[in-house]
Scaffold this active site. Structure first.
Site, short mmCIF file in Angstrom:
data_model
loop_
_atom_site.label_atom_id
_atom_site.label_comp_id
_atom_site.label_asym_id
_atom_site.label_seq_id
_atom_site.Cartn_x
_atom_site.Cartn_y
_atom_site.Cartn_z
N GLY A 87 11.33 57.22 27.14
CA GLY A 87 11.62 58.29 28.09
C GLY A 87 10.74 58.23 29.31
NE ARG A 88 12.56 55.33 33.08
CZ ARG A 88 12.36 54.10 33.55
NH1 ARG A 88 11.99 53.93 34.80
NH2 ARG A 88 12.53 53.06 32.78
CG ASN A 90 10.00 64.45 38.33
OD1 ASN A 90 10.92 63.66 38.49
ND2 ASN A 90 10.17 65.76 38.34
CB SER A 92 5.24 61.95 31.96
OG SER A 92 6.59 62.36 31.80
CE LYS A 93 7.47 55.28 34.13
NZ LYS A 93 6.90 56.16 35.17
CB VAL A 94 7.82 59.45 26.31
CG1 VAL A 94 7.70 59.59 24.80
CG2 VAL A 94 7.42 60.77 26.97
CE LYS A 109 5.57 64.66 27.65
NZ LYS A 109 5.82 66.11 27.97
CG ASP A 198 12.55 74.31 30.94
OD1 ASP A 198 13.58 74.83 31.42
OD2 ASP A 198 12.31 73.09 31.04
#
EC number: 2.7.11.1
Length: 415
Positions: A87-88, A90, A92-94, A109, A198
């Site tokens: 995942g990515r 704004n 961050s990358k996971v 993360k 959220d």
């Protein structure tokens, strides 16, 4: 200043692995059975050089893994073996990782410390405080001058609505089971003075692929912790379709905004459609300010009066009149569960609506990329996905909204 989130979005097709952040130790074997080919690329269909195309997905994936592995702090890679980018966001990358000693899978993360400061500080502060069966668990945190690495459990069951589409049936009984878990987690958070801010389907993940999996609440990048009994929040943030009227109205607000979001989720859960839906933000926000939704359509005839009453007690403009999480758990629709909840299979309608919105949204996106014109604000109710990773409430658009005479009249009617 508005809140901004580094909400994760799927990188691309990777088997049936969703962008996920939660897992539990005893599910490791099940995870491996469900993902036996996680690190294998597709077979080359031909050896003819003239038919050679781009590198196989597996090779591209391996290069990406190496790319992100090189960016990780040595303390992290000494303890965890990086397996795949999942995942990515704004800032961050996971990545999916494996503990080098225990072989346990986790998610890490990696957040840019400067750009994602507001997000990681909020999320880490909350996750360090919470420990609940239906909430993501933070394992540990590594910090450097430039990056923050959050090691979290990893869920393998996918998002809520992905499961509904794949499932052969879905009834009100199934819906109440999901909502009981979500509300139990929300009640716990509110008891600690934590507001998620959220809540939406993308942030509700299944713990494992089994039919008896529980739901986990994830992504606390926009969450806020109350400092005192009369401590109100004022930040304009959230996801447009799920935001409560008091946030749009720029009124001080409290944890009741989460309960509004639960009402929106319930509506979608029982129909596959959104209660407030318009491509034009001004029209969308005006619908929310008036709590203007309906149960029109053939599919709502199959939904019980108790289920609609539950929604009606959550989608209330006045926060004080909204059910709390504790009160919602006592609602007859949830308590009676099997006794009163309809057992009629709603799956066909819900899944068709979900799939239709996803496919039309994808086609709409492709069309947008093929044209230079981006100025049209025409409503496109049927062409919008329920996924909202990149749609955020921005303070400046609320400023502009408040300058609209019609909106000013709506706000005046709220008092």
């Amino acid at each position: 200043m508005g809140c901004m989130s580094s909400k994760l979005v799927p990188e691309g097709p990777s088997g049936n692995q969703a962008v996920v952040e939660v897992f539990n130790n005893e599910r490791n074997k099940e995870y491996n059975r469900q993902n036996p080919h996680q690190n294998r690329g597709p077979r080359d269909p031909t050896k003819d050089p003239k038919n050679a195309g781009p590198p196989p997905e597996g090779q591209r994936s391996n290069r990406k893994v190496k790319k992100y592995r090189d960016k990780f702090d040595p303390r992290v890679t000494a303890k965890y073996d990086i397996k795949a980018l999942i995942g990515r966001g704004n800032f961050s990358k996971v990545v999916r990782v494996e503990h080098r000693v225990t072989k346990q899978p986790y998610a890490i993360k990696m957040i840019d410390r400067v750009q994602g400061k507001e997000v990681f500080e909020s999320e880490v502060a909350v996750l360090r405080r919470v420990k609940h069966s239906y909430i993501i668990q933070l394992i540990e945190v590594f910090e450097t001058k430039d990056k923050v690495y959050m090691v979290m459990e990893l869920a393998t069951g996918g998002e809520l609505f992905d499961r509904i589409i794949a499932k052969g049936s879905f009834t009100e009984r199934d819906a109440t089971r999901v909502l009981n878990m979500v509300l139990d987690g929300v009640k716990y958070l509110h008891g600690l003075g934590i507001t998620h801010r959220d809540l939406k389907p993308e942030n509700l993940l299944y713990y494992h692929p089994g039919h008896d999996s529980k739901i986990m609440i994830t992504d606390f990048g926009l969450s806020s912790t109350r400092k005192g009994p009369e401590n109100f929040m004022r930040t304009t943030c959230g996801t447009p379709e799920y935001i409560a009227p008091e946030i749009i109205a720029r009124k001080p607000y409290m944890c009741q905004v989460d309960m509004w979001a639960v009402g929106v989720i319930t509506y979608i859960l029982l129909s596959g459609t959104m209660p407030f839906d318009d491509e034009n933000k001004t029209r969308l926000y005006r619908l929310i300010l008036k709590a203007k939704y309906s149960y029109a359509g053939e599919h709502w005839k199959d939904v019980s009066a108790q289920a609609k009453d539950f929604i009606d007690k959550l989608l209330v403009v006045s926060p004080g009149d909204r059910l709390s999480a504790a009160d919602a758990l006592k609602h007859q629709w949830l308590i009676s569960n099997a006794a009163s909840s309809s057992n009629k299979n709603l799956h066909r309608t819900i899944s068709q609506n979900l799939i239709h919105r996803q496919s039309t949204r994808a086609n709409s996106t492709k069309s947008a990329k093929s044209t230079r014109s981006t100025k049209s604000n025409k409503s496109n109710r049927s062409g919008r996905s329920l996924r909202s990773e990149h749609r955020r409430v921005m303070p400046d658009e609320i400023d502009e909204l408040h300058r609209d005479p019609d909106v000013q009249a709506d706000l005046a009617s709220l008092g």
